[in-house]
Design an enzyme around this catalytic site. Sequence first.
Site, PDB file in Angstrom:
ATOM      1  N   SER A  33       0.892  -1.095   0.353  1.00 24.93           N
ATOM      2  CA  SER A  33      -0.055   0.166   0.151  1.00 24.93           C
ATOM      3  C   SER A  33       0.680   1.432   0.151  1.00 24.93           C
ATOM      4  O   SER A  33       0.012   2.108  -0.931  1.00 24.93           O
ATOM      5  CB  SER A  33      -0.734  -0.053   0.846  1.00 24.93           C
ATOM      6  OG  SER A  33       0.290  -0.215   2.207  1.00 24.93           O
ATOM      7  N   LYS A 113      18.058 -24.763 -14.147  1.00 24.09           N
ATOM      8  CA  LYS A 113      17.751 -24.833 -15.109  1.00 24.09           C
ATOM      9  C   LYS A 113      16.220 -23.710 -15.304  1.00 24.09           C
ATOM     10  O   LYS A 113      15.417 -24.844 -14.593  1.00 24.09           O
ATOM     11  CB  LYS A 113      17.866 -25.440 -16.233  1.00 24.09           C
ATOM     12  CG  LYS A 113      17.602 -24.755 -17.964  1.00 24.09           C
ATOM     13  CD  LYS A 113      18.160 -26.607 -18.089  1.00 24.09           C
ATOM     14  CE  LYS A 113      17.103 -25.968 -19.536  1.00 24.09           C
ATOM     15  NZ  LYS A 113      16.325 -25.859 -20.285  1.00 24.09           N
TER      16      LYS A 113
HETATM   17  N1  LIG Z   1      17.354 -22.113 -18.502  1.00 25.19           N
HETATM   18  C1  LIG Z   1      17.891 -21.577 -17.232  1.00 25.19           C
HETATM   19  O1  LIG Z   1      18.134 -21.192 -16.452  1.00 25.19           O
HETATM   20  C2  LIG Z   1      19.049 -21.570 -18.319  1.00 25.19           C
HETATM   21  C3  LIG Z   1      20.032 -21.494 -19.222  1.00 25.19           C
HETATM   22  C4  LIG Z   1      21.402 -21.416 -19.881  1.00 25.19           C
HETATM   23  C5  LIG Z   1      21.294 -21.242 -21.017  1.00 25.19           C
HETATM   24  O2  LIG Z   1      20.067 -22.040 -22.214  1.00 25.19           O
HETATM   25  C6  LIG Z   1      22.819 -20.878 -21.908  1.00 25.19           C
HETATM   26  C7  LIG Z   1      22.769 -20.897 -23.458  1.00 25.19           C
HETATM   27  C8  LIG Z   1      24.549 -20.990 -24.000  1.00 25.19           C
HETATM   28  F1  LIG Z   1      25.164 -20.442 -24.720  1.00 25.19           F
HETATM   29  C9  LIG Z   1      25.796 -20.591 -22.291  1.00 25.19           C
HETATM   30  C10 LIG Z   1      24.723 -20.609 -20.962  1.00 25.19           C
HETATM   31  C11 LIG Z   1      23.798 -20.287 -20.778  1.00 25.19           C
HETATM   32  O3  LIG Z   1      23.678 -20.810 -19.405  1.00 25.19           O
HETATM   33  C12 LIG Z   1      22.538 -21.376 -19.031  1.00 25.19           C
HETATM   34  N2  LIG Z   1      22.539 -21.099 -17.586  1.00 25.19           N
HETATM   35  C13 LIG Z   1      20.592 -21.182 -16.754  1.00 25.19           C
HETATM   36  N3  LIG Z   1      20.333 -21.037 -15.419  1.00 25.19           N
END
Ligand SMILES: NC(=O)c1cc2c(=O)c3cc(F)ccc3oc2nc1N
Length: 326
Positions: A33, A113
Amino acid sequence: MNEVEQRIAELNKLLHEYGHAYYVLDKPVVADSVYDQLLHELIALEEANPSLIYPDSPTQRVGGAVVEGFQKVTHDYPMLSLSNAFDEGDLQEFDRKVRQAIGDHFSYVCELKIDGLAISLKYENGVLAQGATRGDGVVGEEITANLKTIRAIPLRLKEPVTIEVRGEAYMPKASFEKLNAQRLEQNEELFANPRNAAAGSLRQLDPKIAASRQLSAFIYAIGGDGEAYGIDGHAEMLDYLEGLGLPSNKERQRCTTIEEVVAFINKWTDNRGNLPYEIDGIVIKVDRYAHQDELGYTAKSPRWAIAYKFPAEEVVTTLLNIELTV
Ligand SMILES: NC(=O)c1cc2c(=O)c3cc(F)ccc3oc2nc1N
């Protein structure tokens, strides 16, 4: 500075601080708020004094007109994708190749990820100048107006640096449940999962719709050469980006052996249901940039990282069994 200018400057500062605490650090310092009351005071002052509207004022997040379509942008550095590992054997194979190339004195950084969609953010002298999707890795779509509506994404960094960062835009589970409940009410088609809902939200041509979807984001890398910022490794880079005011996921851990990596994977395979966002695996990265440079890239993926993917949910196999028995 006259009184109005002073108050507008003060409101910008306060709302920036409170917004960062709430959306980036997940640690609110004032009640909603209070935030809303200050925001409405700023909106009123800006309406009366349009020349005093700051470009990074929180009122400028839901700006842009409805567009016919998105511009295309070519990434300065390709946004590659991660190669996948599906079991411990794949992880052992990845580890063997890494050791073959750089020896045994290195560490991994393990990260959740996030199951969203990859984005690129470009800041010029600390101000958010462009936001884009991964697209095909070389050419993405310019969705700056939509990404500005994500409150976890700062409109201005704490330092006036020119930098490109990469991350994942995602829809928190709570936002997903709320959105689908609304769509059920309105007899609209439901989204299958938060990832699709996030992608659909950022593809909206009207930023007001993207703003209503309450998306969030985590930054997980710099675009380009981290050493240019005097930083030698990935873990250090994430700390630096956090220091600039960017949101990075705190559930990351340094591991020196694949056994430690497997322990991290097992921990989150069991605990991911408690997270407020969906993850579809664990990303394992060699930490030091010098080692990443030695390992290099294939045409489409870094050789210094791999994504362990969680097995598909059992609900899918159950469905398959039903089909098979019928
Ligand atoms: N979805 C994710 O949480 C995630 C995705 C990527 C990537 O796609 C990725 C792609 C690359 F070429 C290099 C590092 C990366 O690092 C990454 N790190 C993450 N934590």
